[in-house]
Design a protein around this motif. Structure first.
Motif, PDB file in Angstrom:
ATOM      1  N   THR A 353       0.576  -1.690   0.216  1.00  9.99           N
ATOM      2  CA  THR A 353       0.151   0.106  -0.434  1.00  9.99           C
ATOM      3  C   THR A 353       0.693   1.606   0.213  1.00  9.99           C
ATOM      4  N   VAL A 356       2.434   2.043  -3.694  1.00  9.62           N
ATOM      5  CA  VAL A 356       1.640   2.367  -4.474  1.00  9.62           C
ATOM      6  C   VAL A 356       1.304   3.656  -4.380  1.00  9.62           C
ATOM      7  N   ASP A 357       1.165   3.905  -2.959  1.00 12.46           N
ATOM      8  CA  ASP A 357       0.919   5.663  -2.510  1.00 12.46           C
ATOM      9  C   ASP A 357       1.731   6.684  -3.442  1.00 12.46           C
ATOM     10  N   ILE A 359       4.820   5.612  -5.135  1.00 10.67           N
ATOM     11  CA  ILE A 359       4.856   5.662  -6.771  1.00 10.67           C
ATOM     12  C   ILE A 359       3.786   6.637  -7.712  1.00 10.67           C
ATOM     13  N   SER A 360       2.073   6.726  -6.524  1.00 15.36           N
ATOM     14  CA  SER A 360       1.516   7.460  -7.014  1.00 15.36           C
ATOM     15  C   SER A 360       1.817   9.609  -7.055  1.00 15.36           C
ATOM     16  N   SER A 361       3.308   9.622  -6.063  1.00 13.12           N
ATOM     17  CA  SER A 361       3.209  10.519  -5.682  1.00 13.12           C
ATOM     18  C   SER A 361       4.583  11.436  -6.255  1.00 13.12           C
ATOM     19  N   GLU A 363       4.992  10.199  -8.944  1.00 13.23           N
ATOM     20  CA  GLU A 363       4.426  10.726 -10.491  1.00 13.23           C
ATOM     21  C   GLU A 363       4.216  12.097 -10.961  1.00 13.23           C
ATOM     22  N   GLU A 364       3.535  12.404  -9.724  1.00 14.08           N
ATOM     23  CA  GLU A 364       2.905  13.685  -9.063  1.00 14.08           C
ATOM     24  C   GLU A 364       3.288  15.327  -9.730  1.00 14.08           C
ATOM     25  N   ARG A 365       5.007  14.563  -8.812  1.00 12.84           N
ATOM     26  CA  ARG A 365       5.840  15.264  -8.532  1.00 12.84           C
ATOM     27  C   ARG A 365       6.869  15.707  -9.519  1.00 12.84           C
ATOM     28  N   LEU A 453       6.711  -3.800  -7.472  1.00 15.31           N
ATOM     29  CA  LEU A 453       6.154  -1.924  -7.353  1.00 15.31           C
ATOM     30  C   LEU A 453       8.054  -0.968  -7.083  1.00 15.31           C
ATOM     31  N   GLN A 456       9.317  -0.380  -9.865  1.00 13.42           N
ATOM     32  CA  GLN A 456       8.756   0.979 -10.335  1.00 13.42           C
ATOM     33  C   GLN A 456       8.691   2.424  -9.911  1.00 13.42           C
ATOM     34  N   ALA A 457       9.091   2.103  -8.691  1.00 12.19           N
ATOM     35  CA  ALA A 457       9.805   3.371  -7.658  1.00 12.19           C
ATOM     36  C   ALA A 457      11.257   4.395  -8.182  1.00 12.19           C
TER      37      ALA A 457
END
Length: 475
Positions: A353, A356-357, A359-361, A363-365, A453, A456-457
C-alpha cells in the motif's frame, strides 16, 4: 607560563575522534550535537564538515588508505577522493576548545588507515572515544539495520558468526566480519591505543538501564569537555529500529531484488520502503529478540570486551556492569523467534500500500517539476528522501553494506566461505525458494509483487533527484 600559553595557542585544538561503534547511540549523539551546533561553536567547539555527506565521504577516503584497488572503484570512492585531507585541514586550523568528529565508520579502520588519520592531524592532541554497548543489544540492532541496508544474512547466521568470533581470532565468513566490524572492541583498541596512548582512549559505556535518558550524553560530553546542560535542543531520532516481521521482510526482499546500484538501493529500499513506509509500523510489531544461545554468546563477548578494556589501561567512563556477563537460564527459549506467515503478510500488505501511494506521489512530483522548471525549489521542499545531506539517507553506507566494497572491508567473499552452507552452489532464485520452502505460497507472491513496485519507484526517484538537482543548480 605565558610562553607555554602562547605555544598552546599556536597548536590546533585537541581533536576527539568518536569512532563508534555502530548501534551504540552514535546517531543520538550526532544529532544532539548538530542540533546544538551554534551553542557549541560559541563555546569553542568545532563540528567539522559543512554537511553530513562531507563527513561520510571524508571518512571513506581515509579508510581507503593502503587499498589502491578500492580507489575509484565505485561512485562513492570516486566522490570521496581527497575529502579527508580537506576535513583534516579544517580540524587542524581550529584554535578553540576542541574539535569533535563523530563518525562510526572509523571503527572499521585498519592500522594503516588509523595511522594515516592520526598523522594527518599534525601536532593536535588526538583523543579516541569509543562508545560500547551490551553485545546482545548491538547484535539485535545490527541485524535489523543490516536488513534495511541490503544484507541477506539470517539472524541465526549472525548468532553463528558471533560464536565463531568468540571461539577464534580471524573472522572468515560474512557473518563473522559483520560481527567483528560492529562489535570488535578488542580489535579497535589494538588499532588505536598504540597510536594515541591509553590515556587518550576513552571507552564510554552505554547505560544498560537508567532513569536518566541523557546519561549517555552526559558521559560523552564529560569526556570532550562540553557542558551537557548548555545543549538544550533535542533532535528527533530518525534511526528507529524495524520490528522483527519488517526486518525479515526486507531481508527476503533483498534476495528477491538482486543486484541494483547502491544509490538506487539507498533511495528506494532504504529511505522510502524501510524508513518511510515500514518504519511507521515498528511500534505494532514484535521486537527482534535473541534465543538462549544468542544471549549467552553475547555475555561471553561482553566478558572479552571487559578484559580488553581492563588490559588496555584506557579511560573507562561508565561501568563494566553495563556489559552483563551472566548466563541466562531456562526462562529464555532455545528457539530463535521467527515471524509467522501472517506477520510477514501483514508487513507485506503495508509495504504494498505504501509503495503504491509513493509511486503515485512520485509521478505527480516529477510531472510538476517537469512542467515548472523555472521554480528553483520545486514543489517538494528540501526534505525528500533523496536529500543528499539527510543523515538518515547517507548513513546507509555503513557497516551494514553487505558487499564490503564501499566500506573499507577488502576481504569480500574471495575466501570462499559461504554465508550459509545450505545455500552453497545455489543461484539467487534457488536460495530464496529454499528459504521459503516452509512458508505459504502467498509470502513468495507478495515478495514478487513488492519488488515489482520497487522497480517502478526506482526510476521515478532517480528522475525526481535529477530534476531537483537541475532546479537547484538553476536557482
Amino acid at each position: 607560563m605565558a610562553l607555554r600559553g602562547l605555544d598552546r595557542r599556536d597548536r590546533p585544538a585537541p581533536v576527539y575522534l568518536h569512532i563508534g561503534g555502530p548501534s551504540t547511540g552514535t546517531t543520538y549523539l550526532q544529532k544532539l550535537m548538530a542540533a546544538n551546533g551554534d551553542t557549541l561553536a560559541e563555546a569553542g567547539f568545532l563540528l567539522p564538515g559543512q554537511t553530513w555527506r562531507d563527513v561520510v565521504l571524508a571518512t571513506h577516503d581515509a579508510l581507503s588508505f593502503g587499498r589502491p584497488e578500492a580507489i575509484g572503484r565505485t561512485d562513492l570512492t570516486r566522490a570521496a577522493g581527497g575529502r579527508w585531507d580537506d576535513l583534516a585541514a579544517e580540524m587542524t586550523a581550529h584554535r578553540g576548545r576542541a574539535t569533535v568528529l563523530s563518525m562510526e565508520f572509523l571503527c572499521w579502520a585498519k592500522p594503516a588507515a588509523a595511522e594515516r588519520i592520526v598523522a594527518s592531524l599534525g601536532d593536535a592532541e588526538v583523543h579516541v572515544v569509543l562508545t560500547v554497548r551490551d553485545t546482545a543489544a548491538v547484535l539485535r540492532s545490527q541485524w535489523q539495520t543490516n536488513c534495511r541496508n541490503g544484507a541477506e544474512v539470517p539472524l541465526r547466521r549472525m548468532i553463528w558468526g558471533l560464536r565463531q568470533v568468540v571461539e577464534r581470532e580471524d573472522p572468515r565468513s560474512r557473518p563473522e566480519r559483520m560481527i567483528d566490524r560492529a562489535m570488535g572492541v578488542p580489535r579497535m583498541l589494538d588499532t588505536w591505543v598504540p597510536l594515541v596512548g591509553a590515556d587518550r582512549v576513552h571507552v564510554v559505556t552505554v547505560p544498560l538501564r537508567s532513569d536518566d535518558p541523557d546519561l549517555l550524553w552526559k558521559r560523552f560530553a564529560g569526556v570532550v569537555g562540553i557542558d551537557p546542560a548548555q545543549c538544550r535542543e533535542r533532535a528527533v531520532e530518525s534511526n528507529a529500529s524495524l520490528g522483527l516481521p519488517s526486518s525479515e521482510l526486507m531481508r527476503l526482499l533483498n534476495i528477491e531484488l538482486g543486484e541494483v546500484t547502491r544509490t538506487e538501493y539507498l533511495r528506494t529500499m532504504k529511505a522510502l520502503l524501510a524508513r518511510d513506509i515500514l518504519g511507521e509500523r515498528a511500534a505494532q510489531e514484535r521486537k527482534v529478540t535473541l534465543n538462549r544461545a544468542g544471549r549467552n554468546l553475547s555475555a561471553r563477548w561482553n566478558d572479552r570486551i571487559r578484559g580488553a578494556v581492563t588490559a588496555g589501561g584506557v579511560d573507562l567512563v561508565g561501568s563494566v556492569e553495563d556489559l552483563p556477563v551472566g548466563k541466562v537460564g531456562k526462562d529464555v527459549s532455545t528457539e530463535l523467534p521467527s515471524p509467522t506467515d501472517e506477520e510477514l503478510l501483514l508487513a507485506a500488505g503495508w509495504a504494498r500500500t505504501g509503495l503504491v501511494d509513493a509511486i503515485s506521489s512520485l509521478e505527480e512530483r516529477v510531472a510538476r517539476l517537469q512542467g515548472d522548471a523555472d521554480d528553483p525549489d520545486g514543489p517538494d521542499g528540501p526534505d525528500g528522501p533523496d536529500d543528499p545531506d539527510d543523515k538518515s539517507y547517507d548513513d546507509a553506507r555503513d557497516s551494514e553494506d553487505p558487499s564490503g566494497s564501499e566500506s573499507g572491508d577488502e576481504s569480500g567473499d574471495e575466501d570462499g566461505v559461504d554465508d550459509d552452507p545450505e545455500d552453497a552452489g545455489l543461484d539467487r532464485r534457488a536460495m530464496l525458494e529454499r528459504q521459503l520452502k516452509d512458508r505459504s505460497p502467498e509470502v513468495g507472491r507478495a515478495l514478487t509483487e513488492i519488488v515489482g513496485l520497487v522497480r517502478q519507484a526506482m526510476p521515478l526517484g532517480a528522475e525526481l533527484a535529477r530534476l531537483r538537482s537541475r532546479s537547484g543548480a538553476a536557482g
